[in-house]
Design a protein around this motif. Structure first.
Motif, PDB file in Angstrom:
ATOM      1  N   ARG A  97      -5.515 -10.422   9.544  1.00 50.01           N
ATOM      2  CA  ARG A  97      -6.926 -10.621   8.971  1.00 50.01           C
ATOM      3  C   ARG A  97      -7.543  -9.327   8.850  1.00 50.01           C
ATOM      4  O   ARG A  97      -8.485  -9.136   7.975  1.00 50.01           O
ATOM      5  CB  ARG A  97      -7.736 -11.892   9.734  1.00 50.01           C
ATOM      6  N   GLN A  98      -7.541  -8.586  10.000  1.00 50.66           N
ATOM      7  CA  GLN A  98      -8.233  -7.198   9.962  1.00 50.66           C
ATOM      8  C   GLN A  98      -7.766  -6.239   9.158  1.00 50.66           C
ATOM      9  O   GLN A  98      -8.405  -5.357   8.306  1.00 50.66           O
ATOM     10  CB  GLN A  98      -8.053  -6.722  11.265  1.00 50.66           C
ATOM     11  N   VAL A  99      -6.332  -6.512   8.728  1.00 53.30           N
ATOM     12  CA  VAL A  99      -5.690  -5.359   7.699  1.00 53.30           C
ATOM     13  C   VAL A  99      -6.011  -6.097   6.557  1.00 53.30           C
ATOM     14  O   VAL A  99      -6.184  -5.069   5.489  1.00 53.30           O
ATOM     15  CB  VAL A  99      -4.172  -5.411   8.005  1.00 53.30           C
ATOM     16  N   MET A 100      -6.025  -7.122   6.359  1.00 52.52           N
ATOM     17  CA  MET A 100      -6.657  -7.905   4.995  1.00 52.52           C
ATOM     18  C   MET A 100      -7.806  -7.427   4.566  1.00 52.52           C
ATOM     19  O   MET A 100      -8.373  -6.812   3.246  1.00 52.52           O
ATOM     20  CB  MET A 100      -6.483  -9.233   5.039  1.00 52.52           C
ATOM     21  N   ALA A 101      -8.849  -7.238   5.367  1.00 48.44           N
ATOM     22  CA  ALA A 101     -10.062  -6.850   5.363  1.00 48.44           C
ATOM     23  C   ALA A 101     -10.098  -5.335   4.879  1.00 48.44           C
ATOM     24  O   ALA A 101     -10.964  -4.865   4.082  1.00 48.44           O
ATOM     25  CB  ALA A 101     -10.961  -6.854   6.734  1.00 48.44           C
ATOM     26  N   GLU A 102      -9.335  -4.397   5.836  1.00 45.33           N
ATOM     27  CA  GLU A 102      -9.340  -3.147   5.218  1.00 45.33           C
ATOM     28  C   GLU A 102      -8.881  -2.967   3.659  1.00 45.33           C
ATOM     29  O   GLU A 102      -9.505  -2.207   2.854  1.00 45.33           O
ATOM     30  CB  GLU A 102      -8.271  -2.383   6.005  1.00 45.33           C
ATOM     31  N   TYR A 103      -7.771  -3.657   3.236  1.00 44.90           N
ATOM     32  CA  TYR A 103      -7.393  -3.641   1.829  1.00 44.90           C
ATOM     33  C   TYR A 103      -8.322  -4.202   0.969  1.00 44.90           C
ATOM     34  O   TYR A 103      -8.476  -3.782  -0.409  1.00 44.90           O
ATOM     35  CB  TYR A 103      -5.952  -4.171   1.689  1.00 44.90           C
ATOM     36  N   GLN A 104      -9.397  -5.141   1.263  1.00 47.39           N
ATOM     37  CA  GLN A 104      -9.940  -6.024   0.298  1.00 47.39           C
ATOM     38  C   GLN A 104     -11.174  -4.717   0.058  1.00 47.39           C
ATOM     39  O   GLN A 104     -11.548  -4.593  -0.890  1.00 47.39           O
ATOM     40  CB  GLN A 104     -10.501  -6.994   1.034  1.00 47.39           C
ATOM     41  N   THR A 105     -11.514  -4.216   1.259  1.00 51.58           N
ATOM     42  CA  THR A 105     -12.728  -3.250   1.095  1.00 51.58           C
ATOM     43  C   THR A 105     -11.991  -1.953   0.409  1.00 51.58           C
ATOM     44  O   THR A 105     -12.790  -1.512  -0.806  1.00 51.58           O
ATOM     45  CB  THR A 105     -13.125  -2.465   2.289  1.00 51.58           C
TER      46      THR A 105
ATOM     47  N   SER B 289       0.799  -1.203   0.141  1.00 49.82           N
ATOM     48  CA  SER B 289       0.146  -0.042  -0.006  1.00 49.82           C
ATOM     49  C   SER B 289       0.784   1.295   0.080  1.00 49.82           C
ATOM     50  O   SER B 289       0.614   2.173  -0.783  1.00 49.82           O
ATOM     51  CB  SER B 289      -1.015  -0.026   1.212  1.00 49.82           C
ATOM     52  N   ALA B 290       2.034   1.152   0.652  1.00 45.38           N
ATOM     53  CA  ALA B 290       2.897   2.346   0.806  1.00 45.38           C
ATOM     54  C   ALA B 290       3.390   2.729  -0.603  1.00 45.38           C
ATOM     55  O   ALA B 290       3.654   3.864  -0.963  1.00 45.38           O
ATOM     56  CB  ALA B 290       4.087   2.089   1.992  1.00 45.38           C
ATOM     57  N   ASN B 291       3.947   1.690  -1.208  1.00 40.27           N
ATOM     58  CA  ASN B 291       4.678   1.835  -2.542  1.00 40.27           C
ATOM     59  C   ASN B 291       3.781   1.807  -3.484  1.00 40.27           C
ATOM     60  O   ASN B 291       4.175   2.130  -5.094  1.00 40.27           O
ATOM     61  CB  ASN B 291       5.682   0.896  -2.509  1.00 40.27           C
ATOM     62  N   HIS B 292       2.647   1.413  -3.655  1.00 41.49           N
ATOM     63  CA  HIS B 292       1.744   1.196  -4.734  1.00 41.49           C
ATOM     64  C   HIS B 292       0.206   1.516  -4.453  1.00 41.49           C
ATOM     65  O   HIS B 292      -0.609   0.910  -4.520  1.00 41.49           O
ATOM     66  CB  HIS B 292       1.606  -0.295  -5.515  1.00 41.49           C
ATOM     67  N   PRO B 293       0.132   2.974  -3.896  1.00 45.91           N
ATOM     68  CA  PRO B 293      -1.228   3.411  -3.444  1.00 45.91           C
ATOM     69  C   PRO B 293      -2.298   2.987  -4.262  1.00 45.91           C
ATOM     70  O   PRO B 293      -2.343   3.476  -5.297  1.00 45.91           O
ATOM     71  CB  PRO B 293      -0.726   4.771  -2.742  1.00 45.91           C
ATOM     72  N   GLY B 294      -3.426   2.536  -3.912  1.00 40.44           N
ATOM     73  CA  GLY B 294      -4.643   2.636  -4.601  1.00 40.44           C
ATOM     74  C   GLY B 294      -4.652   1.383  -5.814  1.00 40.44           C
ATOM     75  O   GLY B 294      -5.704   1.204  -6.249  1.00 40.44           O
TER      76      GLY B 294
ATOM     77  N   PHE C  14     -17.863 -11.521  10.259  1.00 42.07           N
ATOM     78  CA  PHE C  14     -18.575 -10.680  11.060  1.00 42.07           C
ATOM     79  C   PHE C  14     -17.178  -9.475  11.192  1.00 42.07           C
ATOM     80  O   PHE C  14     -16.752  -8.903  12.095  1.00 42.07           O
ATOM     81  CB  PHE C  14     -18.674 -10.957  12.611  1.00 42.07           C
ATOM     82  N   ILE C  15     -16.653  -9.118   9.807  1.00 39.98           N
ATOM     83  CA  ILE C  15     -15.589  -7.990   9.672  1.00 39.98           C
ATOM     84  C   ILE C  15     -16.162  -6.809  10.368  1.00 39.98           C
ATOM     85  O   ILE C  15     -17.303  -6.218  10.250  1.00 39.98           O
ATOM     86  CB  ILE C  15     -15.178  -7.829   8.322  1.00 39.98           C
ATOM     87  N   PHE C  16     -15.317  -5.928  11.128  1.00 37.72           N
ATOM     88  CA  PHE C  16     -15.561  -4.646  11.462  1.00 37.72           C
ATOM     89  C   PHE C  16     -14.881  -3.754  10.335  1.00 37.72           C
ATOM     90  O   PHE C  16     -13.557  -3.931  10.178  1.00 37.72           O
ATOM     91  CB  PHE C  16     -14.797  -4.345  12.719  1.00 37.72           C
ATOM     92  N   ASP C  17     -15.701  -3.114   9.729  1.00 35.51           N
ATOM     93  CA  ASP C  17     -15.132  -2.143   8.775  1.00 35.51           C
ATOM     94  C   ASP C  17     -15.679  -0.632   8.959  1.00 35.51           C
ATOM     95  O   ASP C  17     -16.471  -0.496  10.005  1.00 35.51           O
ATOM     96  CB  ASP C  17     -15.047  -2.729   7.366  1.00 35.51           C
ATOM     97  N   SER C  18     -15.305   0.349   8.463  1.00 33.67           N
ATOM     98  CA  SER C  18     -15.772   1.544   8.663  1.00 33.67           C
ATOM     99  C   SER C  18     -17.174   1.682   8.453  1.00 33.67           C
ATOM    100  O   SER C  18     -17.950   2.775   8.955  1.00 33.67           O
ATOM    101  CB  SER C  18     -15.057   2.656   7.631  1.00 33.67           C
ATOM    102  N   PHE C  19     -17.860   0.826   7.621  1.00 34.32           N
ATOM    103  CA  PHE C  19     -19.351   0.991   7.626  1.00 34.32           C
ATOM    104  C   PHE C  19     -19.991   0.723   9.204  1.00 34.32           C
ATOM    105  O   PHE C  19     -21.127   1.256   9.059  1.00 34.32           O
ATOM    106  CB  PHE C  19     -19.668  -0.218   6.778  1.00 34.32           C
ATOM    107  N   ASN C  20     -19.116  -0.017   9.888  1.00 36.37           N
ATOM    108  CA  ASN C  20     -19.829  -0.348  11.279  1.00 36.37           C
ATOM    109  C   ASN C  20     -19.669   1.088  12.220  1.00 36.37           C
ATOM    110  O   ASN C  20     -20.397   1.211  13.197  1.00 36.37           O
ATOM    111  CB  ASN C  20     -18.884  -1.302  12.024  1.00 36.37           C
TER     112      ASN C  20
END
Ligand code: THU
Length: 160
Positions: free
Chosen positions: A116-124, A83-88, A152-158
């Protein structure tokens, strides 16, 4: 009251040759990544490789520290570097290998909850499923999306 059960499916392989060739390539990248593992405290060496949508592969390995909590897992090292080197650029797949003494264990290396939580963030963020490949020399598991390893992922929608 009602009882609800979850139905999670994943693929199990008994050798690398059985796997999709693209998954094999990413597992080999994770094996290469494991060489960079710095784990003098636990002795457990983990390698991870992230495949980005544009075909770039970013490697990571666990990096430990005398102050134990300052350490970082291989998966987060790889994802944060990606993410740091290839943002977006969306992440499409992540392969993980692990074992003591720079060996690859026979059973799959399963990621910790924080990874796993970090994976969820980048998947979203990427807007497409992130495939997770947990590799062991005698058994490997492939999950087609993060929800299958983190229900039951926590993401910003929660938060809304
Ligand atoms: N570790 C990872 O790198 N990934 C995981 O998914 C689980 C654990 C690391 C953290 C620590 O350096 C060592 O393995 C033992 O826990």
């Amino acid at each position: 009251m009602k009882t609800i059960s979850l139905d999670i499916s994943y693929e199990e392989y008994s050798s690398i040759e059985e796997m999709d060739p693209r998954d094999q390539d990413l597992v080999r990248e994770a094996i290469e990544a494991q060489k960079g593992s710095y784990a003098p405290y636990s002795g457990f060496n983990v390698g991870a490789a992230v495949l980005l949508e544009d075909g770039t592969v970013v490697r990571g390995s666990n990096q430990e520290n005398a102050a134990y909590p300052s350490s970082l897992c291989a998966e987060r090292t790889a994802m944060f570097a990606a993410s740091a080197n290839h943002p977006g650029v969306p992440m499409e797949a992540l392969a993980i290998v692990g074992g003591f003494g720079h060996q690859i264990a026979p059973t799959p290396c399963a990621p910790c909850g924080a990874c796993r939580q970090v994976m969820a963030e980048y998947q979203t963020l990427g807007g497409k499923p992130l495939r997770i490949i947990m590799f062991g020399t005698h058994k490997a598991w492939v999950f087609s999306r993060v929800e299958d390893i983190l229900p039951f992922i926590f993401d910003s929608f929660n938060e809304k």
